[in-house]
Design a protein around this motif. Sequence first.
Motif, PDB file in Angstrom:
ATOM      1  N   ILE A  80       2.831  10.187   1.621  1.00  0.00           N
ATOM      2  CA  ILE A  80       1.726   9.334   1.190  1.00  0.00           C
ATOM      3  C   ILE A  80       1.923   7.942   1.797  1.00  0.00           C
ATOM      4  O   ILE A  80       2.997   7.348   1.661  1.00  0.00           O
ATOM      5  CB  ILE A  80       1.672   9.248  -0.350  1.00  0.00           C
ATOM      6  CG1 ILE A  80       1.382  10.624  -0.958  1.00  0.00           C
ATOM      7  CG2 ILE A  80       0.618   8.231  -0.796  1.00  0.00           C
ATOM      8  CD1 ILE A  80       1.498  10.675  -2.474  1.00  0.00           C
ATOM      9  N   CYS A 110       1.835   4.079   1.978  1.00  0.00           N
ATOM     10  CA  CYS A 110       1.908   3.047   0.941  1.00  0.00           C
ATOM     11  C   CYS A 110       1.475   1.690   1.500  1.00  0.00           C
ATOM     12  O   CYS A 110       1.935   1.264   2.565  1.00  0.00           O
ATOM     13  CB  CYS A 110       3.319   2.948   0.383  1.00  0.00           C
ATOM     14  SG  CYS A 110       3.808   4.363  -0.618  1.00  0.00           S
ATOM     15  N   ALA A 120      -1.576   5.307  -1.104  1.00  0.00           N
ATOM     16  CA  ALA A 120      -1.292   4.637  -2.369  1.00  0.00           C
ATOM     17  C   ALA A 120      -1.318   3.130  -2.143  1.00  0.00           C
ATOM     18  O   ALA A 120      -0.664   2.628  -1.232  1.00  0.00           O
ATOM     19  CB  ALA A 120       0.066   5.068  -2.919  1.00  0.00           C
ATOM     20  N   VAL A 153       4.861   7.369  -6.411  1.00  0.00           N
ATOM     21  CA  VAL A 153       4.512   7.912  -5.100  1.00  0.00           C
ATOM     22  C   VAL A 153       5.498   9.000  -4.690  1.00  0.00           C
ATOM     23  O   VAL A 153       5.109  10.076  -4.216  1.00  0.00           O
ATOM     24  CB  VAL A 153       4.462   6.800  -4.039  1.00  0.00           C
ATOM     25  CG1 VAL A 153       4.318   7.390  -2.633  1.00  0.00           C
ATOM     26  CG2 VAL A 153       3.312   5.840  -4.324  1.00  0.00           C
ATOM     27  N   GLU A 193       4.625  12.812  -3.896  1.00  0.00           N
ATOM     28  CA  GLU A 193       4.991  13.412  -2.609  1.00  0.00           C
ATOM     29  C   GLU A 193       5.761  14.712  -2.829  1.00  0.00           C
ATOM     30  O   GLU A 193       5.531  15.712  -2.140  1.00  0.00           O
ATOM     31  CB  GLU A 193       5.826  12.438  -1.781  1.00  0.00           C
ATOM     32  CG  GLU A 193       5.048  11.271  -1.213  1.00  0.00           C
ATOM     33  CD  GLU A 193       5.911  10.319  -0.415  1.00  0.00           C
ATOM     34  OE1 GLU A 193       5.383   9.634   0.472  1.00  0.00           O
ATOM     35  OE2 GLU A 193       7.131  10.248  -0.708  1.00  0.00           O
TER      36      GLU A 193
END
Length: 253
Positions: A127, A129, A84, A116, A120
């Motif tokens: 994920i 970031c 992300a 996010v 998840e």
Amino acid sequence: MGQEGDGWSQVSRKRGRKPAQRSTRDDELPGLGPNPNPGLSLAAIQKYHERVSQDWLESDSWEALQATLRDAFPACNRPSITKAICLGPGPFDPANDSVSIRRTAHVQTEAFRSIVANLEYQSGHKIKCIVQEPSFTNVDKMFCNELGMEVVESPAAFSMVDADTLVYGIHMELRTYAEALTTLPAIFVGAGLSEWEALMDVDPSGLESMRKMDAAYKNYRFPDLNYMFHGTTMYWREGVPSSDTKEPEGLAK
């Protein structure tokens, strides 16, 4: 949103009102580099973010967004998001001490993080970031690291986008979107095609990726909050179901 006096650039519009647009390239908007005299400590930024985060999680906007995520994730075959990228949330210690820019940076960052976290939860995997913001001070970068986000220097994030990426950029300039969308992501959150077509003097070539997504992706309205997300759309690619997802029992806040 911040006005021109807050260091934001205003874009002309054919009809209605359009919020300020800003870039994630510090050579594009002079004066939007890092605060040369930052005054906030890491602890102060963290304390402020905790308050703003709580406000966001208790807002009607987040409640509405959760409902949208609940619908979109299965409707788009539970896309496998591995990365992300947050583009240009703004500085947490702005050079002009703008209260508007500061709060917007925190709200938009927390909205990104909550999306996010939700993905998840629904997918059952972590994920990665990443955040890109040329106006960050060193303390801003430390704060992002504390939140679990990797800070990269512009324009590094653009080349990191792939088919399993969530790209999140609120009120960016069109050329920033064009650079970020050279490879189409799984999910894009930002100003939609209709917003750009309503503007004057827009280079049609810059809308190529946006038009592809508008034609092929499902799109959902992003709920506004005090004009911070005005005109924002979520584009979701309909993909092959991921093998490592689970049926959600609820949504994480």
